[in-house]
Design a protein around this motif. Structure first.
Motif, short mmCIF file in Angstrom:
data_model
loop_
_atom_site.label_atom_id
_atom_site.label_comp_id
_atom_site.label_asym_id
_atom_site.label_seq_id
_atom_site.Cartn_x
_atom_site.Cartn_y
_atom_site.Cartn_z
N VAL A 213 0.87 -1.16 0.00
CA VAL A 213 0.00 0.00 0.00
C VAL A 213 0.91 1.21 0.00
O VAL A 213 1.62 1.47 0.98
CB VAL A 213 -0.94 0.02 1.22
CG1 VAL A 213 -1.71 1.33 1.29
CG2 VAL A 213 -1.91 -1.15 1.15
N VAL A 214 0.93 1.92 -1.12
CA VAL A 214 1.83 3.07 -1.29
C VAL A 214 1.04 4.33 -0.94
O VAL A 214 -0.01 4.59 -1.54
CB VAL A 214 2.36 3.15 -2.74
CG1 VAL A 214 3.34 4.30 -2.88
CG2 VAL A 214 3.02 1.82 -3.13
N MET A 215 1.56 5.10 0.02
CA MET A 215 0.83 6.28 0.51
C MET A 215 1.55 7.57 0.15
O MET A 215 2.78 7.61 0.05
CB MET A 215 0.63 6.18 2.02
CG MET A 215 -0.19 4.97 2.44
SD MET A 215 -0.73 5.10 4.15
CE MET A 215 -1.85 6.51 4.07
N LYS A 219 -3.17 9.92 1.64
CA LYS A 219 -4.07 9.11 0.82
C LYS A 219 -3.34 7.88 0.31
O LYS A 219 -2.11 7.84 0.25
CB LYS A 219 -4.60 9.93 -0.36
CG LYS A 219 -5.45 11.11 0.04
CD LYS A 219 -5.96 11.87 -1.18
CE LYS A 219 -6.82 13.05 -0.76
NZ LYS A 219 -7.32 13.82 -1.92
N ILE A 220 -4.13 6.86 -0.03
CA ILE A 220 -3.56 5.68 -0.67
C ILE A 220 -3.35 6.01 -2.14
O ILE A 220 -4.30 6.22 -2.89
CB ILE A 220 -4.49 4.46 -0.50
CG1 ILE A 220 -4.56 4.07 0.99
CG2 ILE A 220 -3.96 3.28 -1.32
CD1 ILE A 220 -5.52 2.94 1.28
N PHE A 221 -2.09 6.06 -2.52
CA PHE A 221 -1.73 6.40 -3.89
C PHE A 221 -1.85 5.20 -4.81
O PHE A 221 -2.24 5.32 -5.97
CB PHE A 221 -0.28 6.94 -3.90
CG PHE A 221 0.20 7.42 -5.23
CD1 PHE A 221 -0.17 8.67 -5.71
CD2 PHE A 221 1.04 6.63 -6.01
CE1 PHE A 221 0.29 9.12 -6.95
CE2 PHE A 221 1.48 7.06 -7.24
CZ PHE A 221 1.11 8.31 -7.71
N HIS A 232 5.77 -0.66 -8.80
CA HIS A 232 7.12 -0.11 -8.85
C HIS A 232 7.10 1.35 -9.30
O HIS A 232 7.79 2.20 -8.72
CB HIS A 232 7.99 -0.93 -9.79
CG HIS A 232 8.17 -2.34 -9.35
ND1 HIS A 232 8.81 -3.30 -10.11
CD2 HIS A 232 7.80 -2.99 -8.21
CE1 HIS A 232 8.83 -4.45 -9.48
NE2 HIS A 232 8.21 -4.28 -8.32
N GLN A 233 6.29 1.64 -10.30
CA GLN A 233 6.22 3.01 -10.79
C GLN A 233 5.63 3.94 -9.74
O GLN A 233 6.07 5.09 -9.59
CB GLN A 233 5.37 3.06 -12.08
CG GLN A 233 5.38 4.43 -12.76
CD GLN A 233 6.78 4.89 -13.10
OE1 GLN A 233 7.61 4.11 -13.60
NE2 GLN A 233 7.07 6.16 -12.81
N GLU A 237 7.45 7.19 -8.06
CA GLU A 237 6.79 8.49 -8.15
C GLU A 237 6.65 9.16 -6.79
O GLU A 237 6.94 10.35 -6.64
CB GLU A 237 5.43 8.34 -8.82
CG GLU A 237 4.77 9.67 -9.15
CD GLU A 237 3.59 9.51 -10.09
OE1 GLU A 237 2.75 10.44 -10.12
OE2 GLU A 237 3.51 8.48 -10.78
N VAL A 238 6.20 8.40 -5.77
CA VAL A 238 6.00 9.05 -4.46
C VAL A 238 7.32 9.43 -3.81
O VAL A 238 7.36 10.32 -2.96
CB VAL A 238 5.16 8.17 -3.50
CG1 VAL A 238 3.79 7.91 -4.08
CG2 VAL A 238 5.87 6.89 -3.12
N PHE A 239 8.40 8.75 -4.20
CA PHE A 239 9.72 9.12 -3.69
C PHE A 239 10.46 10.04 -4.67
O PHE A 239 11.68 10.15 -4.64
CB PHE A 239 10.55 7.87 -3.39
CG PHE A 239 10.13 7.17 -2.11
CD1 PHE A 239 10.49 7.69 -0.88
CD2 PHE A 239 9.35 6.02 -2.15
CE1 PHE A 239 10.09 7.07 0.30
CE2 PHE A 239 8.95 5.40 -0.98
CZ PHE A 239 9.32 5.93 0.25
N GLU A 240 9.69 10.73 -5.51
CA GLU A 240 10.17 11.83 -6.35
C GLU A 240 11.32 11.41 -7.26
O GLU A 240 12.29 12.15 -7.43
CB GLU A 240 10.57 13.02 -5.48
CG GLU A 240 9.42 13.54 -4.63
CD GLU A 240 9.82 14.67 -3.70
OE1 GLU A 240 11.01 14.75 -3.34
OE2 GLU A 240 8.93 15.47 -3.35
#
Length: 263
Positions: A213-215, A219-221, A232-233, A237-240
């Motif tokens: 669960v990528v947040m 919010k749940i992204f 993976h993408q 993305e969330v880690f810029e």
């Protein structure tokens, strides 16, 4: 043979607030029985708050179901036997032995003022064996190192033998061999039907879960399999764009991309 698995936790929150400030929301999350799910995301994404909400420790606007029933329909004792919790900076008594600390995990199963049963002792021994801490059983908590203490607190959560196990940064202060022990324990419990949800900063370890669960920003992204390219993408993305994922054998490894540092 049917592959259907019953739902362990279902959350449908419009918001989770601390005071008047909305921290999370909206959230829609379903986790099936026997699944190991890792909550990941950058600092401040809301991972720990979501975990606390799933444990019933935060006020939510919406619904939370545990094993097919509203969480509020459980008594406090019933809830404590079905959900085990390991948070960050867990409280402990420095004057308790490690054994007595782990035995506290059995309290929801015991009658008021009743002596510990043989089943309680067996559960404590099993939990301490999982964390390789049985040899510490006579030590006072105040004499333990940070890593030793973390293993005892983890054993306390395991001793509950709940159907759902929630852990916030369980690898805190653990050295690599004991991190490997934790990973083995999670796999064993999952195979036996325990549902495990863990907040992890160690992305390479998190990528060994069954689902991520990528947040991001409360919010749940994204939610998906750890082997899924879309997962993976979402991580990248969330880690810029500052991490890279590489496959090593059958596993995925997350590495920081220092070339994208501002320094």
């Amino acid at each position: 043979m049917s592959s259907f698995k019953p739902i362990a936790l279902h959350a449908s929150f419009s918001s989770v607030c601390l005071g008047k400030q909305q921290i999370l929301g909206p959230v829609n999350l379903t986790i099936t029985t026997g699944q190991w799910v890792a909550l990941v995301g950058p600092n401040g994404a809301g991972k720990s708050t979501l975990l606390r909400a799933l444990a019933g420790l935060e006020a939510v606007t919406g619904q939370l179901e545990l094993l097919g029933k509203p969480l509020q329909s459980y008594s406090a004792r019933q809830r404590a036997t079905q959900i085990a919790w390991l948070g960050q900076n867990e409280a402990y008594n420095e004057d308790f032995t490690a054994f007595d600390t782990v035995m506290l995990g059995r309290l929801p199963h015991q009658r008021w003022l009743a002596a510990a049963s043989s089943e309680d002792y067996a559960s404590v021994k099993r939990a301490m064996d999982y964390t390789r801490s049985w040899h510490l059983r006579s030590r006072m908590m105040g004499t333990l190192s940070g890593g030793e203490r973390q293993r005892i607190l983890l054993a306390r959560a395991l001793a509950v033998e709940a159907r759902v196990l929630l852990m916030d940064e369980p690898l805190l202060n653990l050295d690599p061999p004991h991190q490997a022990d934790w990973l083995d324990t999670v796999r064993i419990l999952s195979s036996q039907g325990t549902t495990i949800i863990s907040v992890l900063h160690e992305l390479t370890t998190a990528l060994q879960a069954q689902s991520l669960v990528v947040m991001q920003a409360g919010k749940i992204f994204h939610q998906g399999s750890c082997d899924d390219r879309a997962t993976h993408q979402a991580l990248i993305e969330v880690f810029e764009q500052r991490i890279d994922l590489h496959q090593v054998g059958t596993r995925w490894v997350a590495l920081a991309d220092c070339r994208k540092s501002q320094f």
